[in-house]
Design an enzyme around this catalytic site. Structure first.
Site, PDB file in Angstrom:
ATOM      1  CB  SER A 169      -7.839   3.269   3.373  1.00  0.00           C
ATOM      2  OG  SER A 169      -6.942   2.696   4.299  1.00  0.00           O
ATOM      3  CB  SER A 172      -7.751   0.263   6.234  1.00  0.00           C
ATOM      4  OG  SER A 172      -8.455   1.455   6.129  1.00  0.00           O
ATOM      5  CE  LYS A 195      -3.688   1.912   2.993  1.00  0.00           C
ATOM      6  NZ  LYS A 195      -4.496   1.642   4.199  1.00  0.00           N
TER       7      LYS A 195
HETATM    8  N1  GLN Z   1     -12.547   3.360   7.028  1.00  0.00           N
HETATM    9  C1  GLN Z   1     -11.894   3.727   8.258  1.00  0.00           C
HETATM   10  C2  GLN Z   1     -11.518   5.176   8.238  1.00  0.00           C
HETATM   11  O1  GLN Z   1     -11.801   5.807   7.284  1.00  0.00           O
HETATM   12  C3  GLN Z   1     -10.711   2.867   8.470  1.00  0.00           C
HETATM   13  C4  GLN Z   1      -9.509   3.355   7.795  1.00  0.00           C
HETATM   14  C5  GLN Z   1      -8.290   2.585   8.115  1.00  0.00           C
HETATM   15  O2  GLN Z   1      -8.342   1.557   8.769  1.00  0.00           O
HETATM   16  N2  GLN Z   1      -7.154   3.133   7.698  1.00  0.00           N
HETATM   17  O3  GLN Z   1     -10.968   5.694   9.162  1.00  0.00           O
END
Ligand code: GLN
Length: 475
Positions: free
Chosen positions: A151, A175, A76
């Protein structure tokens, strides 16, 4: 070439000479090319990967290859890799190149894994659909009108579309697990502090974990085994010994599984996912395990607690992007203050700005006690209540997500709707506990469904063994 689903199978073929790393890398590069429109990669390291593959083939031949020889990995765009661009899918890090390689990536390389490219994601890890990337959405390979989750959406699709064997993502509130569920693969978030975060771009530091996306439990186990453990570069990492996870993938005897009543009663839960969980719970019962409903009355506070604390931490973490030290700087500012303001206004996307503002608000002098401090206290209660369940049970089983992958654009107008996608994943993040999304099925449209198991601190081994067990019950 056949589709490989685990490192074991690749290494068998490398051993008997029916496959070389060079062929394997060519195969993946070809798949990357074919699936370009999915937008899973921001950069592909084709020449480098091929050169490394040639070296590893030689090492394999003379018996000096590392444990991960034959593992092709995508990372990532939040993981530092020396002399490679790193930009958290944000314009604010335009042109930035990392000066060092982070610990997790270095440990993979040291065992002869090959890094094939850098994946698209939501900007700074903020999002649940990959739609918040400065480089556009990534598409779900199962249905290109749908999101891959976020994400770490690009990293999930990279594995889903067979462009690499394993990918590394980051998981602050789901994420890794949520995109894994949307893409039909495994997604492991270890215990907070299990894997060094040296070289991981910070989003919310008391939550951030590096996570692993794979097609098999075995690959998650061996990857974790290699990258976890103490590290002089990260004072927050646990000093605890790292077990040989890959050798401990059997569940012994009967286990106790809890499911949280309130998760099944949640308004947004898709009935077919509820039914899917119920079917798996009854299979587990049939196999002789103990399955019981428990109550977690604080469930409805978990999401607000998560969003108060993570926005607070991110507003502080992201203050370093000021146009002076990293990446983008506005071209013609009138003075220093204008330089800061314009750089940040132009460099950050809408969701990141929203979170910086929310976070700055909850940390402001007049609201600090009402929001930030309160949320810290609630966090402690949530951890204690979750741990209390895990003192009586081996695992908590829940859906990973309330719905299957939604359509691109479906929730972009309403951030609250988008935040609901994290309903079930944030509990383990708030509590700092290990959790895994297991690809246990799909709906009638073929969209993957994932179930999430949560275990006690540092019980990744148990989680992996359970995942394997659950997959076998499936068949
Ligand atoms: N969807 C969650 C957020 O927007 C989790 C994001 C993540 O784990 N980086 O914070």
């Amino acid at each position: 070439m056949k589709t490989y689903t685990s490192l074991n199978l690749i290494q068998q073929d490398l051993k008997d000479g029916s496959l070389t790393c060079v062929e394997l890398v060519d195969y993946y590069l070809n798949n990357i090319e074919k699936s370009k429109h999915l937008n899973a990669y921001l950069e592909v390291y084709a020449d480098e990967a091929k050169a490394l593959a040639r070296e590893i083939d030689k090492k394999f031949a003379n018996g000096t290859a590392g444990k991960l020889a034959g593992m092709v990995v995508a990372t990532k765009d939040v993981l530092a890799f020396e002399n490679h661009h790193l930009q958290a899918a944000s314009n604010i890090l335009e042109g930035y190149k990392s000066q060092y390689t982070g610990t997790a990536v270095q440990r993979l390389l040291d065992e002869d894994a090959i890094i094939i490219g850098r994946n698209n994601c939501d900007e700074f890890g903020m999002g649940s659909s990959n739609e918040n990337s400065a480089f556009g959405s990534t598409l779900n390979a199962q249905d290109e009108n749908r999101v891959p989750g976020g994400s770490s959406g690009g990293s999930a699709v990279a594995v889903q579309a067979d462009t690499c064997l394993v990918s590394l993502g980051s998981d602050t509130g789901g994420s890794v697990r949520q995109p894994a569920a949307f893409c039909g693969i495994f997604g492991l978030k270890p215990t907070y502090s299990r894997i060094s975060r040296h070289g991981l771009i910070a989003y919310a530091s008391s939550f951030d974990c590096i996570g692993i996306l794979t097609k098999s439990v075995e690959d998650a186990a061996i990857t974790l085994e290699v990258i976890a453990g103490k590290d002089d570069f990260d004072s927050t990492v646990s000093q605890k010994e790292v077990p040989v996870y890959s050798q401990q993938l059997e569940i012994k005897g009967k286990i106790k599984i809890a499911y949280i009543k309130e998760t099944l009663e949640a308004e947004g839960l898709d009935p077919k996912i509820k039914q899917h969980l119920e079917e798996k719970l009854s299979l587990l019962k049939k196999a002789g395990h103990e399955v019981e409903a428990v109550s977690l009355p604080t469930l409805e506070y978990i999401l607000p607690t998560y969003y108060i604390l993570t926005t607070a931490e991110s507003s502080s973490n992201l203050s370093r992007y000021d146009g002076v030290k990293f990446g983008y700087r506005t071209p013609t500012p009138a003075n220093l203050e204008a330089m800061y303001k314009k750089t940040r206004s132009e460099g950050f996307g809408a969701e990141v700005k929203r979170r910086i503002m929310l976070g700055t608000f909850v940390l402001s002098a007049s609201y600090y006690d009402a929001y930030y401090n309160k949320a810290q206290k609630v966090r402690r209660i949530i951890r204690e209540q979750t741990k209390a369940i895990l003192n009586d049970f081996d695992f908590i089983l829940a859906p990973t997500t309330p719905t299957t992958a939604f359509k691109i654009g479906e929730h972009t107008k309403n951030p609250l709707e988008m935040y609901l996608a994290d309903l079930y994943t944030v509990q383990a993040s708030v509590a700092g506990l290990p959790a895994i999304s297991i690809p246990t099925g799909s709906d009638e449209e073929g969209m993957p469904i994932g179930l999430q198991a949560v275990a006690n601190d540092f019980e990744e081994g148990k989680l992996l063994a359970f995942s394997k067990h659950l997959m076998n019950l499936n068949n």
